[in-house]
Design a protein around this motif. Structure first.
Motif, short mmCIF file in Angstrom:
data_model
loop_
_atom_site.label_atom_id
_atom_site.label_comp_id
_atom_site.label_asym_id
_atom_site.label_seq_id
_atom_site.Cartn_x
_atom_site.Cartn_y
_atom_site.Cartn_z
N GLN A 19 -19.08 16.05 4.60
CA GLN A 19 -18.24 16.89 5.45
C GLN A 19 -16.97 16.16 5.88
OE1 GLN A 19 -20.28 20.59 5.91
NE2 GLN A 19 -18.76 19.56 4.91
N LEU A 20 -17.11 14.88 6.13
CA LEU A 20 -15.93 14.10 6.52
C LEU A 20 -14.90 14.08 5.38
CD1 LEU A 20 -17.61 11.14 8.42
CD2 LEU A 20 -15.96 12.78 9.37
N ARG A 21 -15.44 14.06 4.18
CA ARG A 21 -14.53 14.09 3.03
C ARG A 21 -13.65 15.34 3.05
NH1 ARG A 21 -16.08 14.84 -3.33
NH2 ARG A 21 -14.52 13.43 -4.16
N GLY A 22 -14.30 16.48 3.31
CA GLY A 22 -13.54 17.73 3.39
C GLY A 22 -12.52 17.69 4.51
N LEU A 23 -12.95 17.19 5.66
CA LEU A 23 -12.02 17.12 6.81
C LEU A 23 -10.87 16.17 6.51
CD1 LEU A 23 -14.68 17.05 9.68
CD2 LEU A 23 -13.02 18.87 9.25
N ARG A 24 -11.18 15.12 5.76
CA ARG A 24 -10.16 14.14 5.38
C ARG A 24 -9.14 14.80 4.44
NH1 ARG A 24 -13.95 10.30 3.50
NH2 ARG A 24 -13.14 10.63 1.40
N GLN A 25 -9.67 15.52 3.45
CA GLN A 25 -8.78 16.17 2.48
C GLN A 25 -7.88 17.20 3.15
OE1 GLN A 25 -11.62 17.51 -0.42
NE2 GLN A 25 -11.41 15.66 -1.68
N MET A 26 -8.41 17.83 4.19
CA MET A 26 -7.60 18.80 4.94
C MET A 26 -6.69 18.10 5.95
SD MET A 26 -7.84 21.95 4.11
CE MET A 26 -7.11 22.63 5.61
N LYS A 27 -6.74 16.76 5.99
CA LYS A 27 -5.95 15.96 6.93
C LYS A 27 -6.27 16.28 8.39
CE LYS A 27 -2.47 14.66 3.79
NZ LYS A 27 -2.68 13.45 3.02
N LEU A 28 -7.50 16.65 8.63
CA LEU A 28 -7.88 16.92 10.01
C LEU A 28 -8.44 15.69 10.67
CD1 LEU A 28 -9.42 20.49 9.81
CD2 LEU A 28 -7.05 19.76 9.96
N VAL A 29 -8.96 14.77 9.87
CA VAL A 29 -9.41 13.48 10.41
C VAL A 29 -8.78 12.35 9.59
CG1 VAL A 29 -11.62 14.44 11.16
CG2 VAL A 29 -11.45 13.28 8.95
N ARG A 30 -8.78 11.21 10.21
CA ARG A 30 -8.20 10.01 9.62
C ARG A 30 -9.30 8.96 9.59
NH1 ARG A 30 -3.54 9.36 13.12
NH2 ARG A 30 -5.18 9.51 14.68
N ALA A 31 -9.32 8.14 8.56
CA ALA A 31 -10.35 7.10 8.43
C ALA A 31 -9.73 5.72 8.61
CB ALA A 31 -11.01 7.21 7.07
N ARG A 32 -10.44 4.87 9.33
CA ARG A 32 -10.00 3.49 9.52
C ARG A 32 -11.17 2.60 9.16
NH1 ARG A 32 -10.55 -0.45 13.42
NH2 ARG A 32 -11.73 0.88 14.86
N LYS A 33 -10.97 1.76 8.18
CA LYS A 33 -12.07 0.93 7.72
C LYS A 33 -12.08 -0.39 8.49
CE LYS A 33 -14.44 -0.15 3.46
NZ LYS A 33 -14.43 -0.03 2.00
N ALA A 34 -13.24 -0.79 8.96
CA ALA A 34 -13.38 -2.05 9.69
C ALA A 34 -14.65 -2.70 9.20
CB ALA A 34 -13.44 -1.79 11.20
N GLY A 35 -14.49 -3.66 8.28
CA GLY A 35 -15.67 -4.25 7.68
C GLY A 35 -16.36 -3.21 6.85
#
Lengths: 96, 96
Positions: A54-70
């Motif tokens: 689901q996060l993938r879909g939200l990411r593709q729609m630019k509704l959420v942003r991902a920040r990688k930490a480790g």
DNA sequence: TGAATACTTGAGCAAGTATTCATATATCTA
DNA sequence: TAGATATATGAATACTTGCTCAAGTATTCA
């Protein structure tokens, strides 16, 4: 005036992103700040895989942003229109 | 705070009603006032059956209201929250 | 009354969606 | 480096959805 077909599909895509209980629940927890996938999954009592999809879909729609930490990936809302739409919809549902 | 499961499904239902291009185009013409099924179908260049099926969904969600006049059925928007959600979404799509 | 008009409805089908399960990738730690 | 942890991804499956087509209901009019 009649909405143009191309705009209507874009608009439908936006509302589609908000048209699933799981995604709405993800949004509801991200309203309080960023959270990683495992924490989100725990809160929703769902598998990390389902949440990740689901996060993938939200990411593709630019509704959420991902920040990688480790090895964690922290997600946050990437759009304040979404918050407004969410709150307005909720208002309608709660006392409409 | 985490959205309760039951509310999340109601909210998802609301956004689902807005998550289809045809329904959005119906809403866009009804923003200008009531219109009967045949006129809507003509504007959208779709069969009356297809439009009627979608109107049924909008009716069940209480987003539109039907007024029968002879053999015509005139539809109009039944909820100003819908107009707000529509306009806010459109704003996001057009210059977001 | 009978035909035409306006709309609705149900079945059926093609396409889309959300989840699960298994596997892959990246990162950390012993 | 090996093993564990965090997340992502692809395939499979069950379910949902939007349209078409055919048939049904209600209303008007000749």
């Amino acid at each position: 005036m009649l909405l143009k077909a191309s705009i209507s599909t874009h608009l439908a895509d936006l509302f589609s992103a908000l048209s699933d209980p799981t995604r709405l629940r993800i949004i509801s927890v991200l309203l309080e700040g960023e959270m990683n996938v495992g924490e989100i999954a725990t809160q929703l009592v769902m598998t990390e895989s389902a949440v990740s999809h689901q996060l993938r879909g939200l990411r593709q729609m630019k509704l959420v942003r991902a920040r990688k930490a480790g090895r964690q990936v922290y997600y946050s809302l990437d759009d304040d229109h979404v918050e407004k739409l969410y709150r307005m919809g909720l208002e309608h549902v709660e006392h409409g």
